[in-house]
Design an enzyme around this catalytic site. Structure first.
Site, PDB file in Angstrom:
ATOM      1  N   LYS A   1     -44.431  -8.946 -14.034  1.00  0.00           N
ATOM      2  CA  LYS A   1     -44.333  -9.962 -15.274  1.00  0.00           C
ATOM      3  C   LYS A   1     -43.126 -10.952 -14.870  1.00  0.00           C
ATOM      4  O   LYS A   1     -43.389 -12.051 -15.273  1.00  0.00           O
ATOM      5  CB  LYS A   1     -44.337  -9.056 -16.417  1.00  0.00           C
ATOM      6  CG  LYS A   1     -43.995 -10.003 -17.719  1.00  0.00           C
ATOM      7  CD  LYS A   1     -45.238 -10.943 -17.929  1.00  0.00           C
ATOM      8  CE  LYS A   1     -44.570 -11.964 -19.096  1.00  0.00           C
ATOM      9  NZ  LYS A   1     -45.844 -12.557 -19.650  1.00  0.00           N
TER      10      LYS A   1
ATOM     11  N   LYS B   1     -35.159 -14.967 -22.915  1.00  0.00           N
ATOM     12  CA  LYS B   1     -35.317 -13.554 -22.576  1.00  0.00           C
ATOM     13  C   LYS B   1     -35.764 -13.104 -21.242  1.00  0.00           C
ATOM     14  O   LYS B   1     -35.144 -12.420 -20.414  1.00  0.00           O
ATOM     15  CB  LYS B   1     -35.880 -12.673 -23.901  1.00  0.00           C
ATOM     16  CG  LYS B   1     -35.921 -11.273 -23.605  1.00  0.00           C
ATOM     17  CD  LYS B   1     -37.478 -10.627 -23.285  1.00  0.00           C
ATOM     18  CE  LYS B   1     -38.394 -11.037 -24.356  1.00  0.00           C
ATOM     19  NZ  LYS B   1     -39.774 -10.631 -23.974  1.00  0.00           N
TER      20      LYS B   1
ATOM     21  N   THR C   1     -42.878  -7.849 -22.961  1.00  0.00           N
ATOM     22  CA  THR C   1     -42.228  -8.060 -21.724  1.00  0.00           C
ATOM     23  C   THR C   1     -40.567  -7.563 -21.816  1.00  0.00           C
ATOM     24  O   THR C   1     -40.097  -8.001 -22.823  1.00  0.00           O
ATOM     25  CB  THR C   1     -42.283  -9.665 -21.483  1.00  0.00           C
ATOM     26  OG1 THR C   1     -43.248  -9.856 -21.520  1.00  0.00           O
ATOM     27  CG2 THR C   1     -41.403  -9.976 -20.322  1.00  0.00           C
TER      28      THR C   1
HETATM   29  P1  NAP Z   1     -43.765 -11.730 -32.016  1.00  0.00           P
HETATM   30  O1  NAP Z   1     -44.486 -12.789 -32.590  1.00  0.00           O
HETATM   31  O2  NAP Z   1     -42.139 -11.847 -32.270  1.00  0.00           O
HETATM   32  O3  NAP Z   1     -44.014 -10.344 -32.073  1.00  0.00           O
HETATM   33  C1  NAP Z   1     -43.274  -9.147 -32.068  1.00  0.00           C
HETATM   34  C2  NAP Z   1     -43.486  -8.192 -33.094  1.00  0.00           C
HETATM   35  O4  NAP Z   1     -42.939  -7.004 -33.207  1.00  0.00           O
HETATM   36  C3  NAP Z   1     -42.859  -8.788 -34.634  1.00  0.00           C
HETATM   37  O5  NAP Z   1     -44.018  -8.727 -35.422  1.00  0.00           O
HETATM   38  C4  NAP Z   1     -41.594  -7.807 -34.715  1.00  0.00           C
HETATM   39  O6  NAP Z   1     -41.587  -7.687 -36.117  1.00  0.00           O
HETATM   40  C5  NAP Z   1     -42.112  -6.769 -34.025  1.00  0.00           C
HETATM   41  N1  NAP Z   1     -41.051  -5.889 -33.728  1.00  0.00           N
HETATM   42  C6  NAP Z   1     -40.033  -6.247 -33.008  1.00  0.00           C
HETATM   43  N2  NAP Z   1     -39.219  -5.068 -32.840  1.00  0.00           N
HETATM   44  C7  NAP Z   1     -39.743  -4.054 -33.604  1.00  0.00           C
HETATM   45  C8  NAP Z   1     -39.244  -2.869 -33.826  1.00  0.00           C
HETATM   46  N3  NAP Z   1     -38.104  -2.343 -33.232  1.00  0.00           N
HETATM   47  N4  NAP Z   1     -40.233  -2.053 -34.652  1.00  0.00           N
HETATM   48  C9  NAP Z   1     -41.326  -2.326 -34.949  1.00  0.00           C
HETATM   49  N5  NAP Z   1     -41.724  -3.800 -34.713  1.00  0.00           N
HETATM   50  C10 NAP Z   1     -40.840  -4.494 -34.225  1.00  0.00           C
HETATM   51  O7  NAP Z   1     -43.687 -12.031 -30.329  1.00  0.00           O
HETATM   52  P2  NAP Z   1     -45.129 -12.142 -29.513  1.00  0.00           P
HETATM   53  O8  NAP Z   1     -45.039 -13.639 -29.264  1.00  0.00           O
HETATM   54  O9  NAP Z   1     -46.291 -11.342 -29.960  1.00  0.00           O
HETATM   55  O10 NAP Z   1     -44.584 -11.331 -28.289  1.00  0.00           O
HETATM   56  C11 NAP Z   1     -44.449 -10.174 -28.248  1.00  0.00           C
HETATM   57  C12 NAP Z   1     -43.970  -9.581 -26.691  1.00  0.00           C
HETATM   58  O11 NAP Z   1     -45.001  -9.979 -25.926  1.00  0.00           O
HETATM   59  C13 NAP Z   1     -42.762 -10.106 -26.237  1.00  0.00           C
HETATM   60  O12 NAP Z   1     -41.919  -9.228 -25.583  1.00  0.00           O
HETATM   61  C14 NAP Z   1     -43.008 -11.441 -25.547  1.00  0.00           C
HETATM   62  O13 NAP Z   1     -41.991 -11.883 -24.770  1.00  0.00           O
HETATM   63  C15 NAP Z   1     -44.361 -11.042 -24.649  1.00  0.00           C
HETATM   64  N6  NAP Z   1     -45.399 -11.992 -24.487  1.00  0.00           N
HETATM   65  C16 NAP Z   1     -45.717 -13.116 -25.452  1.00  0.00           C
HETATM   66  C17 NAP Z   1     -46.705 -13.926 -25.014  1.00  0.00           C
HETATM   67  C18 NAP Z   1     -47.026 -15.169 -25.855  1.00  0.00           C
HETATM   68  O14 NAP Z   1     -47.571 -16.195 -25.421  1.00  0.00           O
HETATM   69  N7  NAP Z   1     -46.714 -15.123 -27.157  1.00  0.00           N
HETATM   70  C19 NAP Z   1     -47.258 -13.630 -23.865  1.00  0.00           C
HETATM   71  C20 NAP Z   1     -47.028 -12.921 -22.976  1.00  0.00           C
HETATM   72  C21 NAP Z   1     -45.974 -11.910 -23.369  1.00  0.00           C
HETATM   73  P3  NAP Z   1     -40.762  -8.703 -36.992  1.00  0.00           P
HETATM   74  O15 NAP Z   1     -41.847  -9.259 -37.716  1.00  0.00           O
HETATM   75  O16 NAP Z   1     -40.049  -7.877 -38.110  1.00  0.00           O
HETATM   76  O17 NAP Z   1     -39.959  -9.594 -36.284  1.00  0.00           O
END
Ligand code: NAP
Length: 287
Positions: A171, A239, A95
């Site tokens: 979104k 965010k 997102t």
């Molecule tokens: P998350 O667990 O923080 O996963 C994000 C992953 O991306 C982390 O493992 C992070 O690595 C990695 N990352 C971040 N920056 C990076 C970079 N520059 N290079 C390589 N890897 C990188 O978050 P999530 O819940 O999966 O969410 C991911 C996205 O989906 C977000 O934008 C969120 O808003 C969206 N989203 C989430 C949900 C939900 O329910 N969780 C639902 C819909 C959409 P590190 O481990 O080093 O931090």
């Protein structure tokens, strides 16, 4: 098909796993490399550098955190654009900012490559079960011919909304809807608890009636158990609300409900914002 997946966090690990299960050759990269371990154990290949992704793949997906992460992954010094080739396809499912999605698409178009935005909704459970709703922006033919057959492994309700950025606008509208339902769950729980109702019975009754919602069904049980593990991180939700408010400001429209929810979430303690899931809004109400 050879697929690179960047970002194997809460959502990315499950989503990439479905592509692996569907028989594709998967390469995985994550900033914190240990978070790729489970997928590597299941047969994925570890990718050491983002800039090598286009050399390995027919198509590259990303599911990272913030717009600044998306920008770094796509346009950064060691980003995907560095080795991208004409005709290659890049799909960001994070997102992120609609304006950034447009910029990335325009930069990749200069070399004849395609960058699409396909954010998702449906939470960690939707990612695990392959039942996400997916909203697409970018080149329509590429979406239909090349991207849709793959994302059908990740979600059920997949809709094309228009040129690059339109997926992200959709979104953000979704996040505006969620914002007030999260508050409605916490406030109904606060009232029910204050008047001494049996909370399990209250939840069972209300969640299946007209007071029910995705937020109630997904996060109500976690509030009742005091389970604050993320699902959906508070800091990501903040965010998203900030991105939506920025777009409102550009259009000169006012959404007082969204403004209020943003204020309540940002008032939570730093530790809560950084480590808890969005159900932790219950802490504002001392539930
Ligand atoms: P998350 O667990 O923080 O996963 C994000 C992953 O991306 C982390 O493992 C992070 O690595 C990695 N990352 C971040 N920056 C990076 C970079 N520059 N290079 C390589 N890897 C990188 O978050 P999530 O819940 O999966 O969410 C991911 C996205 O989906 C977000 O934008 C969120 O808003 C969206 N989203 C989430 C949900 C939900 O329910 N969780 C639902 C819909 C959409 P590190 O481990 O080093 O931090």
């Amino acid at each position: 098909m050879k697929i690179v997946w960047i970002g194997t966090g809460v959502m990315g690990e499950s989503m990439a796993g479905h592509l692996l299960d569907a028989g594709h050759e998967l390469f995985v990269y994550n900033r914190t490399q240990s978070k790729t371990a489970a997928l590597v154990k299941r047969g994925a290949n570890l990718l050491e550098k983002i800039e090598d992704a286009p050399l390995k793949a027919d198509i590259v997906f990303s599911m990272v955190g913030y717009p600044k992460d998306v920008e770094e992954v796509y346009l950064g010094e060691h980003g995907l654009l560095k080795n991208a080739k004409k005709g290659q396809i890049f799909v960001d499912m994070s997102t992120s900012s609609p304006t950034l999605a447009e910029k990335i698409s325009a930069e990749f178009a200069k070399i004849g490559a395609f960058a699409l935005d396909l954010p998702v909704t449906g939470g960690d459970i939707g990612a695990k079960n392959g039942t996400l709703s997916i909203m697409a922006g970018g080149d329509k033919d590429i979406f239909e011919k090349n991207v849709l057959p793959l994302v059908q492994h990740l979600g059920k309700n997949i809709t094309y909304f228009g040129k690059a950025g339109k997926g992200q606008y959709t979104k953000l509208a979704n996040q505006i809807a969620i914002a007030t339902t999260m508050i409605s769950v916490a406030e109904s729980f606060k009232f029910a608890k204050s008047v001494g109702l049996n909370m399990d019975d209250f939840f069972k009754t209300v969640s299946t009636g007209s007071g029910g919602s995705f937020s109630m069904t997904s996060y109500g049980p976690r509030i009742l158990k005091g389970d604050f593990k993320p699902g959906f991180f508070v800091h990501h939700f903040i965010k998203d609300m900030r991105l939506a408010l920025e777009e409102c400001e550009k259009m000169n429209i006012k959404l007082p409900g969204l403004e209020l929810v943003y204020k309540l979430y940002t008032s939570l303690e730093e530790e809560v914002k950084n480590t808890n899931g969005t159900q932790a809004i219950s802490k504002y109400y001392n539930l």
